[in-house]
Design a protein around this motif. Sequence first.
Motif, short mmCIF file in Angstrom:
data_model
loop_
_atom_site.label_atom_id
_atom_site.label_comp_id
_atom_site.label_asym_id
_atom_site.label_seq_id
_atom_site.Cartn_x
_atom_site.Cartn_y
_atom_site.Cartn_z
N VAL A 81 0.86 -1.19 0.00
CA VAL A 81 0.00 0.00 0.00
C VAL A 81 0.90 1.24 0.00
O VAL A 81 1.63 1.48 0.96
N PRO A 82 0.85 2.04 -1.07
CA PRO A 82 1.72 3.22 -1.16
C PRO A 82 1.44 4.22 -0.02
O PRO A 82 0.30 4.28 0.48
N ALA A 83 2.47 5.00 0.36
CA ALA A 83 2.36 5.91 1.50
C ALA A 83 1.18 6.88 1.35
O ALA A 83 0.47 7.17 2.31
N ARG A 84 0.95 7.38 0.14
CA ARG A 84 -0.12 8.36 -0.06
C ARG A 84 -1.49 7.71 0.19
O ARG A 84 -2.38 8.31 0.77
N GLN A 85 -1.62 6.44 -0.23
CA GLN A 85 -2.87 5.71 0.01
C GLN A 85 -3.08 5.45 1.50
O GLN A 85 -4.21 5.50 1.99
N GLN A 86 -1.96 5.16 2.20
CA GLN A 86 -2.05 4.94 3.65
C GLN A 86 -2.57 6.20 4.33
O GLN A 86 -3.44 6.14 5.20
N ALA A 87 -2.04 7.36 3.91
CA ALA A 87 -2.46 8.62 4.52
C ALA A 87 -3.94 8.87 4.25
O ALA A 87 -4.70 9.28 5.14
N LEU A 88 -4.38 8.58 3.02
CA LEU A 88 -5.80 8.79 2.67
C LEU A 88 -6.69 7.85 3.46
O LEU A 88 -7.77 8.22 3.92
N ALA A 89 -6.24 6.59 3.64
CA ALA A 89 -7.04 5.62 4.38
C ALA A 89 -7.16 6.06 5.84
O ALA A 89 -8.24 5.98 6.44
N ARG A 90 -6.05 6.56 6.41
CA ARG A 90 -6.09 7.05 7.80
C ARG A 90 -7.08 8.18 7.93
O ARG A 90 -7.89 8.24 8.86
N LEU A 91 -7.06 9.09 6.95
CA LEU A 91 -7.97 10.23 6.94
C LEU A 91 -9.43 9.74 6.84
O LEU A 91 -10.31 10.18 7.57
N GLY A 92 -9.64 8.80 5.93
CA GLY A 92 -11.00 8.25 5.73
C GLY A 92 -11.51 7.55 6.98
O GLY A 92 -12.66 7.76 7.40
N HIS A 93 -10.65 6.75 7.61
CA HIS A 93 -11.07 6.05 8.83
C HIS A 93 -11.35 7.04 9.95
O HIS A 93 -12.31 6.89 10.70
N GLY A 94 -10.51 8.10 10.03
CA GLY A 94 -10.72 9.14 11.04
C GLY A 94 -12.07 9.81 10.83
O GLY A 94 -12.82 10.06 11.79
N ALA A 95 -12.40 10.08 9.56
CA ALA A 95 -13.68 10.73 9.25
C ALA A 95 -14.85 9.80 9.60
O ALA A 95 -15.89 10.24 10.10
N LEU A 96 -14.67 8.49 9.37
CA LEU A 96 -15.72 7.53 9.74
C LEU A 96 -15.94 7.55 11.26
O LEU A 96 -17.09 7.57 11.73
N TYR A 97 -14.84 7.55 12.03
CA TYR A 97 -14.98 7.60 13.49
C TYR A 97 -15.69 8.88 13.92
O TYR A 97 -16.57 8.85 14.79
N ALA A 98 -15.30 10.01 13.31
CA ALA A 98 -15.90 11.30 13.69
C ALA A 98 -17.41 11.27 13.41
O ALA A 98 -18.22 11.64 14.28
N ALA A 99 -17.80 10.80 12.22
CA ALA A 99 -19.23 10.77 11.88
C ALA A 99 -19.99 9.79 12.77
O ALA A 99 -21.11 10.06 13.20
#
Length: 182
Positions: A81-99
């Motif tokens: 998993v490329p670093a940029r995709q990892q960062a996006l996934a972290r962001l997406g998971h964070g947004a899921l937790y927030a919602a």
Amino acid sequence: MKRAAVRYDGVAITLHWLIAAALTAQSLFGWFMDDIAARGTPARAGVVNLHKSLGLVLGALIVARLLWRLAHRPPPWPATVPARQQALARLGHGALYAAMLLQPLSGYVASNFSKYGVRFFGHPLPPWAPESRAAYAYFNGLHQTLGWVLALMVAGHVALALKHALVDRDGLFGRIWPPRAG
Ligand code: HEM
Ligand code: HEM
């Protein structure tokens, strides 16, 4: 392709799937509430309070999941998993937790600006805020909007999970799927 060697722990896996199922059921309950018991009918109050009570239990589960997550590192990403995709996934998971957190919270706060408050499985929890139509409308609007935002985010999350499972076949899906016995 090589399978990821590490997986989420049992508690994280259990909470992920339990909350995924309960959140889907609770959202459907919210959207179909008017069909289950129309406004102004005698059954309405009981049905709305069931949604509120189940929502508070689900909210507590979500808080427990977040606390568990903060105390336990997730498995490291595989090198595929490329670093940029990892960062996006972290962001997406964070947004899921927030919602996920804001959804029950907005419903709970809205209810406290209404004279009805919450009857938690029949036990009255008197409102702690003054009655305010404007505040109720604001938080209730947030609750309704978040319902759709969360559904869209989950749809994107599931599509990406299926891409990993069926197209990339990189073992990411297996990290959160219960291990096979034996
Ligand atoms: C309401 C439904 C769902 C919600 C709110 C949700 C939320 C999340 C969150 C927040 C994570 C990040 C875990 C962490 O690192 O702490 C996660 C991981 C994951 N979810 Fe879901 N999920 C849902 C449903 C699903 C479904 C239906 C699938 C599969 C079809 C799925 C597949 C995955 C996978 C594969 C991961 C692991 C990603 C990785 O290895 O880093 N999720 N989910
Ligand atoms: C994670 C938990 C929850 C989810 C997923 C959820 C989801 C929903 C959804 C999708 C709706 C329908 C919105 C619409 O009409 O477009 C709804 C309505 C509603 N929810 Fe929740 N809810 C949750 C927790 C709560 C809690 C904890 C409360 C209050 C204590 C609450 C109070 C309400 C009320 C009063 C309505 C009806 C609003 C109206 O029709 O005017 N919900 N909910």
